[in-house]
Design a protein around this motif. Structure first.
Motif: not given
Length: 181
Positions: A142-149
Motif C-alpha cells: 500500500f502506497k497511499g492509493d485511496k482507491n485500494d480495495r
C-alpha cells in the motif's frame, strides 16, 4: 474449532508512512511522517472481531511508532491480542539482499497459547514471514492509493476460510484470485 488469529503488519500493509507528502491529504502525522490509512481498515477489523477472529499487530518498526499508530488506526472496540514491534522480531542477514531483515517468527506465539494451525500473518514483505510460509498471506504493498480495495478482498478471503481445520493446508499463493472468480 479454535478461534483464528490474524496478525497484521503495519507499514505498507495497513498504512503508508512517508516523509514526502502525497498529493492527497494524510490521515495524520507522526513525528516527520505523513501517514495514510489503507481504505476499509475499520471495516476489516470490525468485521473480523464480529466474526469471531482474534487480531494482532506485529511490525518491524520501533515501539513508540507502533504504539502511536495503533492508537490512531485501531477502533477502541477492536481488542488486540498482541501489539509487537521490532524487539519481538528476529534479526537475520539476507545474503541475497545484502542486508538485515527483521523476521516475524510465529513460533514465538506458541508460548502464548496459540497454535500455528490457527494463525494467519498478513504482510506485504514475504521475507519477513519466511519461516511462516504456511501461515503467510502476502498482501499488495500500500502506497497511499485511496482507491485500494485490498482489505475488502482480504476480508472476503478470511471469512470464507474461517472454518478450515488448519490454515497451513490452504494454498495462499493465489488467495486474491480465488475470491475474484
Amino acid at each position: 474449532m479454535a478461534e483464528k488469529l490474524v496478525v497484521f503488519d503495519l507499514d505498507e500493509t495497513l498504512v503508508h508512512a512517508t516523509t514526502k507528502k502525497l498529493t492527497i491529504n494524510e490521515d495524520f502525522v507522526f513525528d516527520h511522517y505523513y501517514v495514510y490509512v489503507r481504505p476499509y481498515l475499520n471495516e476489516l477489523l470490525s468485521q473480523l472481531v464480529t466474526s469471531g477472529f482474534r487480531i494482532g499487530i506485529w511490525s518491524s518498526a520501533g515501539e513508540a511508532y507502533v504504539e502511536y499508530l495503533i492508537k490512531s488506526i485501531v477502533p477502541q472496540e477492536v481488542p488486540l491480542e498482541l501489539v509487537w514491534a521490532r524487539g519481538r522480531c528476529t534479526r537475520r542477514y539476507n545474503s541475497e539482499l545484502d542486508e538485515y531483515v527483521y523476521e516475524k517468527q510465529l513460533r514465538k506465539l506458541k508460548k502464548r497459547g496459540f497454535k500455528l494451525t490457527d494463525i494467519w500473518i498478513v504482510d506485504d514483505t514475504p521475507e519477513k514471514s519466511r519461516t511462516n510460509y504456511g501461515n503467510a498471506i502476502t498482501i499488495k504493498e500500500f502506497k497511499g492509493d485511496k482507491n485500494d480495495r485490498e482489505l475488502q478482498y482480504l476480508l472476503v478471503y478470511l471469512l470464507t476460510s474461517k472454518h478450515c481445520d488448519n490454515v497451513r493446508h490452504i494454498d495462499k499463493r493465489s488467495w486474491r484470485e480465488t475470491i475474484l472468480i
